[in-house]
Design an enzyme around this catalytic site. Structure first.
Site, PDB file in Angstrom:
ATOM      1  N   ALA A 197     -18.880 -94.040  47.374  1.00 35.54           N
ATOM      2  CA  ALA A 197     -20.210 -93.758  47.912  1.00 35.54           C
ATOM      3  C   ALA A 197     -20.281 -92.324  48.449  1.00 35.54           C
ATOM      4  CB  ALA A 197     -20.541 -94.752  49.020  1.00 35.54           C
TER       5      ALA A 197
ATOM      6  N   PRO B 279      -8.952-101.499  58.296  1.00 33.02           N
ATOM      7  CA  PRO B 279      -8.332-100.375  59.001  1.00 33.02           C
ATOM      8  C   PRO B 279      -8.463 -99.127  58.132  1.00 33.02           C
ATOM      9  CG  PRO B 279      -6.638-101.829  58.080  1.00 33.02           C
ATOM     10  CD  PRO B 279      -7.957-102.449  57.748  1.00 33.02           C
TER      11      PRO B 279
ATOM     12  N   THR C  57      -7.105 -93.091  56.836  1.00 37.17           N
ATOM     13  CA  THR C  57      -7.007 -91.674  57.183  1.00 37.17           C
ATOM     14  C   THR C  57      -7.185 -91.396  58.681  1.00 37.17           C
ATOM     15  OG1 THR C  57      -9.355 -91.334  56.786  1.00 37.17           O
ATOM     16  CG2 THR C  57      -7.900 -90.935  54.922  1.00 37.17           C
TER      17      THR C  57
ATOM     18  N   SER D 241      -9.682 -80.295  52.173  1.00 36.57           N
ATOM     19  CA  SER D 241     -10.987 -80.796  51.729  1.00 36.57           C
ATOM     20  C   SER D 241     -12.107 -80.554  52.745  1.00 36.57           C
ATOM     21  CB  SER D 241     -10.836 -82.281  51.402  1.00 36.57           C
ATOM     22  OG  SER D 241     -12.014 -82.805  50.903  1.00 36.57           O
TER      23      SER D 241
HETATM   24  C1  LIG Z   1     -15.539 -95.118  54.228  1.00 39.18           C
HETATM   25  C2  LIG Z   1     -15.037 -93.872  53.653  1.00 39.18           C
HETATM   26  O1  LIG Z   1     -15.816 -92.979  53.314  1.00 39.18           O
HETATM   27  N1  LIG Z   1     -13.711 -93.762  53.528  1.00 39.18           N
HETATM   28  C3  LIG Z   1     -13.065 -92.556  53.001  1.00 39.18           C
HETATM   29  C4  LIG Z   1     -11.850 -92.207  53.838  1.00 39.18           C
HETATM   30  O2  LIG Z   1     -10.926 -93.283  53.800  1.00 39.18           O
HETATM   31  P1  LIG Z   1     -10.628 -94.288  55.011  1.00 39.18           P
HETATM   32  O3  LIG Z   1      -9.438 -95.077  54.556  1.00 39.18           O
HETATM   33  O4  LIG Z   1     -11.856 -95.129  55.154  1.00 39.18           O
HETATM   34  O5  LIG Z   1     -10.384 -93.470  56.234  1.00 39.18           O
HETATM   35  O6  LIG Z   1     -11.217 -91.056  53.283  1.00 39.18           O
HETATM   36  C5  LIG Z   1     -10.725 -91.240  51.957  1.00 39.18           C
HETATM   37  C6  LIG Z   1      -9.983 -89.983  51.546  1.00 39.18           C
HETATM   38  O7  LIG Z   1     -10.821 -88.868  51.568  1.00 39.18           O
HETATM   39  C7  LIG Z   1     -11.882 -91.577  51.013  1.00 39.18           C
HETATM   40  O8  LIG Z   1     -11.362 -91.831  49.742  1.00 39.18           O
HETATM   41  C8  LIG Z   1     -12.646 -92.785  51.554  1.00 39.18           C
HETATM   42  O9  LIG Z   1     -13.797 -93.018  50.798  1.00 39.18           O
HETATM   43 MG   LIG Z   2     -12.538 -82.968  48.825  1.00 33.28          MG
END
Ligand SMILES: CC(=O)N[C@H]1[C@@H](OP(=O)(O)O)O[C@H](CO)[C@@H](O)[C@@H]1O
Ligand SMILES: [Mg+2]
Length: 548
Positions: A375, A503, A506, A68
């Site tokens: 978002a 937390p 990713t 991605s």
């Molecule tokens: C705040 C934020 O943008 N978090 C992202 C990010 O996840 P986190 O769990 O926040 O690391 O990566 C995801 C996968 O791409 C996406 O679905 C999500 O919206």
């Molecule tokens: Mg993508």
């Protein structure tokens, strides 16, 4: 027979796709994702797993090779279930176990899996796969194919596709053509004929401009947009930048860069008032933006698309007179102003779910028309079987007033414009353009619907991020003790203040989000909450600093 197959699978693993390090790798929100060089054994094993999954579901399974919006050296892999949806959670765990087992134990692990899941090895299997434009995607696709072949599965290699295109193919294959033709032409024809039909129905274009400057992140979306252009001709004039001809994938460009940096991408000349958009590297996300006469940057992200699209469907459903329940799904990261606008002005119910597309997608299925967007620009609209039946029934019901039938016909056409399997930058772009055109809106009109609350996101590094536990769709913490109470006290001091911590799924960090009446206050709140996390949740490294 089965033993012989599993023995060959192990032999090939040892000979050609050995697990070179015992570093643990997890199937997370985005599948497996890490440096491309660390992935051959993982992807080979996913070929094996896709064959088994296909036997269980008695359907075609998809496998997409992409990382991605990550840098070019990264890569990843995701499995796609029969209706084009993300892999079922239980199988995410199986995938994790399979990816981490030592080579020598592979046959043993597969044999227990086959027994546990009661997999009929006599059942035929079929896997469809595709890849993005990363150089490492080519050998990784070969590793995948080797895994499928060693398990004697059938396969179709689609070559280069956007992630949502592969999701679409999988659904088409498993719905006996009902969802569309499982070919690239089938995809373009379905989406663009709907787009052109809706375009032809608009008589007053108002301030709408059918011209778009598009940043394709130097990714696979660029070449696919060139195809789309052949079908839509002049209905939308796209000036394509970051098309992969010289720049690097996702390097200072693309939807993620624009959204997180709140700035225009490199490689795209910005002219005041011109409507621009950015895809991410595998074209499952899109954000819009423009720059004012005074040079200030305006972002129209997933929240904006959600409100635009929900408002549009709300009006269209009303015109059909059909009793269809519409709802919008967001995460805690949605700007508070967007939530207020949707609930108070549009009067569309909003549900909040934990971060991650699978949660949004799942919740959106509770509605007849379920709109969901993160978002960051990933989202789509789902239509229930009930909605489809009602709309199709209304189109052919000659007893209905002609305006209602026309509205039902329009709704049916818009449904064809949408890739319901997953967020799709190409489909979302055509949808946004259709809605803006039908409202007679320029990009500034869209922006004027509501004013975003100033906000700030920051990251805190802690020893063990699992000490933070959350509830209420991640809007409150239940652990460590005292953290939520302390956040509540801080938030109460700020006008229109809201803040939460969770937390990341990713990255090895804790994310902090804050919004308030002014940017200074949002920055201050984010900083103070970050300090609390650092103090109460085992912060490591430097103390958080005020970001502004
Ligand atoms: C705040 C934020 O943008 N978090 C992202 C990010 O996840 P986190 O769990 O926040 O690391 O990566 C995801 C996968 O791409 C996406 O679905 C999500 O919206
Ligand atoms: Mg993508």
């Amino acid at each position: 027979m089965m033993d012989a197959v599993l023995q060959s699978a192990t032999r090939l693993a040892l000979e050609k796709f050995p697990r070179k390090s015992d570093k643990f790798i997890q199937y997370g929100t985005a599948g497996f994702r890490t440096k491309g060089v660390d992935l051959p054994h993982v992807i080979y094993r996913m070929g094996i797993l896709a064959v088994l999954r296909s036997k269980v579901k008695k359907a075609t399974i998809g496998v997409m090779i992409t990382a991605s919006h990550n840098p070019e050296a990264d890569n990843g892999v995701k499995l796609i279930d029969p209706m084009g949806e993300m892999l079922e959670a239980l199988w995410e765990d199986i995938a994790t176990r399979l990816a981490n087992v030592p080579d020598a134990d592979l046959a043993g692990m597969l044999s227990s899996l086959i027994e546990e899941e009661k997999i009929d090895m006599g059942q035929s299997a079929s896997v469809s796969f595709a890849r993005d434009t990363r150089p490492s995607s080519v050998p990784l696709a070969q590793a995948l194919q080797a895994g499928i072949e060693v398990m004697q599965g059938m396969f179709q290699d689609y070559g280069l596709l956007t992630t949502p295109q592969l999701h679409y193919m999988v659904r088409c294959k498993n719905s006996a053509g009902e969802y569309g033709k499982p070919t690239e032409e089938g995809y373009y024809e379905k989406l663009t004929s709907a787009f052109l039909k809706l375009h032809a129905q608009v008589t007053h274009t108002g301030r709408y401009s059918g011209s778009l400057h598009l940043d394709a992140a130097n990714g696979v979306g660029a070449m696919k947009i060139r195809e789309v252009e052949k079908y839509i001709e002049k209905a939308l004039t796209i000036s394509l930048y970051n098309d992969g001809s010289h720049g690097k994938l996702n390097d200072k460009c693309g939807a993620d860069y624009v959204k997180t940096g709140q700035c225009a991408p490199n490689g795209l000349p910005v002219k005041a008032g011109v409507k621009c958009a950015s895809f991410d590297g595998d074209a499952d996300r899109i954000v819009y933006f423009y720059v004012d006469d005074d040079g200030s940057f305006h972002l129209l992200d997933g929240d904006r698309m959600a409100t635009l699209v929900a408002g549009f469907f709300q009006g269209l459903i009303q015109s059909t007179g059909l009793d269809l329940k519409i709802g919008l799904v967001q995460t805690a990261y949605a700007n508070g102003s967007s939530t207020n606008y949707i609930t108070q002005q549009l009067k569309v119910p909003v549900a909040c779910v934990p971060t991650g597309v699978k949660h949004l997608h799942h919740k959106a299925q509770d509605f007849d028309v379920g709109v969901y967007f993160e978002a960051n620009g990933h989202g789509t609209v789902l239509f229930s079987d009930r909605a489809m039946e009602k709309v199709e029934g209304a189109v052919v019901n000659t007893g209905l007033p002609s305006e209602r039938r026309a509205a039902a016909d329009k709704l049916k056409t818009v449904i064809d414009l949408i890739n319901q399997t997953v967020g799709d930058a190409i489909s979302d772009m055509l949808l946004v353009e259709t809605v803006l055109n039908s409202q007679g809106w320029g990009i500034q009109d869209w922006k004027m619907c509501y004013t975003d609350l100033p906000n700030r996101q920051s990251k805190v590094t802690v020893k063990d991020r699992t000490v933070i536990q959350t509830t209420d769709a991640e809007r409150k913490t239940t652990s460590p003790p005292g953290l939520q109470e302390a956040i509540d006290k801080l938030v109460a001091v700020f006008n229109q203040g809201r803040s939460f911590v969770r937390p990341s799924g990713t990255e090895d960090i804790v994310r902090v989000y804050a919004e308030a009446d002014t940017q200074v206050n949002a920055d201050k709140l984010a900083y103070e909450v970050s300090l609390l996390v650092y103090q109460l949740a085992g912060g490591i490294g430097e103390e958080p600093k005020l970001i502004s």
